[in-house]
Design an enzyme around this catalytic site. Structure first.
Site, PDB file in Angstrom:
ATOM      1  N   HIS A  89       0.811  -1.225   0.000  1.00 34.20           N
ATOM      2  CA  HIS A  89       0.000   0.000   0.000  1.00 34.20           C
ATOM      3  C   HIS A  89       0.840   1.269   0.000  1.00 34.20           C
ATOM      4  O   HIS A  89       0.312   2.349  -0.270  1.00 34.20           O
ATOM      5  CB  HIS A  89      -1.038  -0.010   1.137  1.00 34.20           C
ATOM      6  CG  HIS A  89      -0.507   0.331   2.494  1.00 34.20           C
ATOM      7  ND1 HIS A  89      -0.199  -0.625   3.419  1.00 34.20           N
ATOM      8  CD2 HIS A  89      -0.256   1.518   3.078  1.00 34.20           C
ATOM      9  CE1 HIS A  89       0.229  -0.034   4.525  1.00 34.20           C
ATOM     10  NE2 HIS A  89       0.207   1.269   4.344  1.00 34.20           N
ATOM     11  N   ASP A 137      -0.148  -7.591   1.510  1.00 32.66           N
ATOM     12  CA  ASP A 137       0.303  -6.193   1.498  1.00 32.66           C
ATOM     13  C   ASP A 137       1.836  -6.158   1.526  1.00 32.66           C
ATOM     14  O   ASP A 137       2.447  -5.773   2.514  1.00 32.66           O
ATOM     15  CB  ASP A 137      -0.297  -5.474   2.726  1.00 32.66           C
ATOM     16  CG  ASP A 137      -0.105  -3.974   2.667  1.00 32.66           C
ATOM     17  OD1 ASP A 137       0.402  -3.474   1.641  1.00 32.66           O
ATOM     18  OD2 ASP A 137      -0.456  -3.303   3.658  1.00 32.66           O
ATOM     19  N   SER A 227       4.268   1.737   8.432  1.00 33.49           N
ATOM     20  CA  SER A 227       3.958   0.762   7.381  1.00 33.49           C
ATOM     21  C   SER A 227       5.178   0.386   6.567  1.00 33.49           C
ATOM     22  O   SER A 227       5.993   1.245   6.249  1.00 33.49           O
ATOM     23  CB  SER A 227       2.947   1.340   6.396  1.00 33.49           C
ATOM     24  OG  SER A 227       1.687   1.288   6.950  1.00 33.49           O
TER      25      SER A 227
HETATM   26  N1  ARG Z   1      -1.211   1.865   7.591  1.00 33.48           N
HETATM   27  C1  ARG Z   1      -0.253   2.461   8.462  1.00 33.48           C
HETATM   28  C2  ARG Z   1       0.833   3.169   7.649  1.00 33.48           C
HETATM   29  O1  ARG Z   1       0.583   3.455   6.513  1.00 33.48           O
HETATM   30  C3  ARG Z   1       0.280   1.484   9.463  1.00 33.48           C
HETATM   31  C4  ARG Z   1      -0.701   1.314  10.518  1.00 33.48           C
HETATM   32  C5  ARG Z   1      -0.346   0.312  11.528  1.00 33.48           C
HETATM   33  N2  ARG Z   1      -1.390   0.470  12.495  1.00 33.48           N
HETATM   34  C6  ARG Z   1      -1.455  -0.173  13.636  1.00 33.48           C
HETATM   35  N3  ARG Z   1      -2.392   0.145  14.441  1.00 33.48           N
HETATM   36  N4  ARG Z   1      -0.578  -1.103  13.961  1.00 33.48           N
HETATM   37  O2  ARG Z   1       1.882   3.580   8.137  1.00 33.48           O
END
Ligand code: ARG
Length: 276
Positions: A89, A137, A227
């Site tokens: 992503h 992902d 992420s």
């Molecule tokens: N989607 C987030 C990012 O783009 C990561 C989120 C991880 N969230 C969590 N609660 N562990 O950085």
């Protein structure tokens, strides 16, 4: 929320500036919520590597900062001298030319070395649903020049078996902290592997996703900006930071791409892409 003030002359601007300045000063003195901080704050506890500690890059030398147009955007992990693993992503449908990786530095803004991304390979079963919940992902980045390995720049081996429920794992990155802001210094935090069925229930999944693994601990989590970063068990890579509902919310474990399940894909694609 921010308004642009337009002034026709310097003279008109002066009194307005004075008023703005005194309101701001008053606000600070009385702790009134009128500063830019207040305007920028979003949800209550939602935006909060939460509960972690500053960690030098020598401790986590496989951690990289994936930079989009020159700014930290996601984490990443050194797989070999020319391949970085990250989350799909972070890079899905984006031109590789706008990405660089910063390696060998504890800060995402300077130090270490910066290398251009030459090619992106996203997992063919990855489906992007509003940048949220996602299986598979995972993506590989081919670097435009090979890394010079050293004590601050090292590859990490992929795990061969999934850690047991409750196992202590380490996640790291430059993602948001409990203050809601992104830190300058790399942070890490210990979590525990959460049972897969329990995790699927918490996330309202109809089925237990095969290619994910979950981890949590009270008041601790990865968060936005982490992420693509590493989840490590006994010196081996077991997960890649993927998603979560809020950050460190009780009952909502963080979800990671399951490196053990995706291992074959990683190895095959890495071989393909390195030989092109
Ligand atoms: N989607 C987030 C990012 O783009 C990561 C989120 C991880 N969230 C969590 N609660 N562990 O950085």
């Amino acid at each position: 929320m921010l308004r642009v003030l337009v002034f026709t002359s310097q003279l008109e601007m002066f009194p307005t500036l004075l008023v703005l300045l005194s309101v701001a000063t008053l606000g600070c003195a009385l702790h009134l919520p009128i500063g830019p901080e207040f305007l920028l704050k979003k949800g209550p506890i939602n935006n909060r590597i939460v509960g972690g500690e500053d960690t030098p890059i020598e401790t986590i030398p496989w951690q990289v900062s994936l930079q989009k147009l020159g700014r930290h955007d996601c984490g990443g992990v050194i797989y070999s001298k020319n391949i970085i693993i990250t989350a799909a992503h972070c890079v899905y449908k984006i031109n590789p030319r706008i990405f660089d990786v910063r390696v060998g530095s504890s800060t995402s803004k300077n130090g270490g070395s910066v290398i251009k991304v030459a090619k992106i390979t996203v997992h063919d079963r990855y489906v992007n649903i509003n940048n949220k919940k996602a299986e598979y992902d995972i993506a590989l980045l081919l670097l435009s020049s090979p890394l010079e390995m050293g004590i601050t720049i090292m590859a990490i081996p992929l795990a061969e078996s999934v850690p047991h429920d409750g196992a202590t794992v380490l996640v790291s990155g430059w993602g948001r902290t409990e203050t809601g802001k992104a830190p300058l210094h790399l942070k890490s935090v210990h979590l525990n592997i959460v049972n897969r069925e329990e995790c699927a229930r918490a996330n309202d999944d109809e089925q237990v996703p095969r290619a994910t693994i979950c981890a949590a601990a009270p008041g601790k989590d990865s968060c936005g900006g982490d992420s693509g970063g590493p989840l490590v068990y006994e010196g081996e890579l077991v997960g890649i930071v993927s998603y979560g509902i809020g950050c460190a919310l009780p009952g909502y474990p963080g979800v990671y791409a399951n490196v053990v399940e995706l291992r074959k894909w990683i190895e095959e694609e890495a071989t393909k892409v390195s030989s092109t």
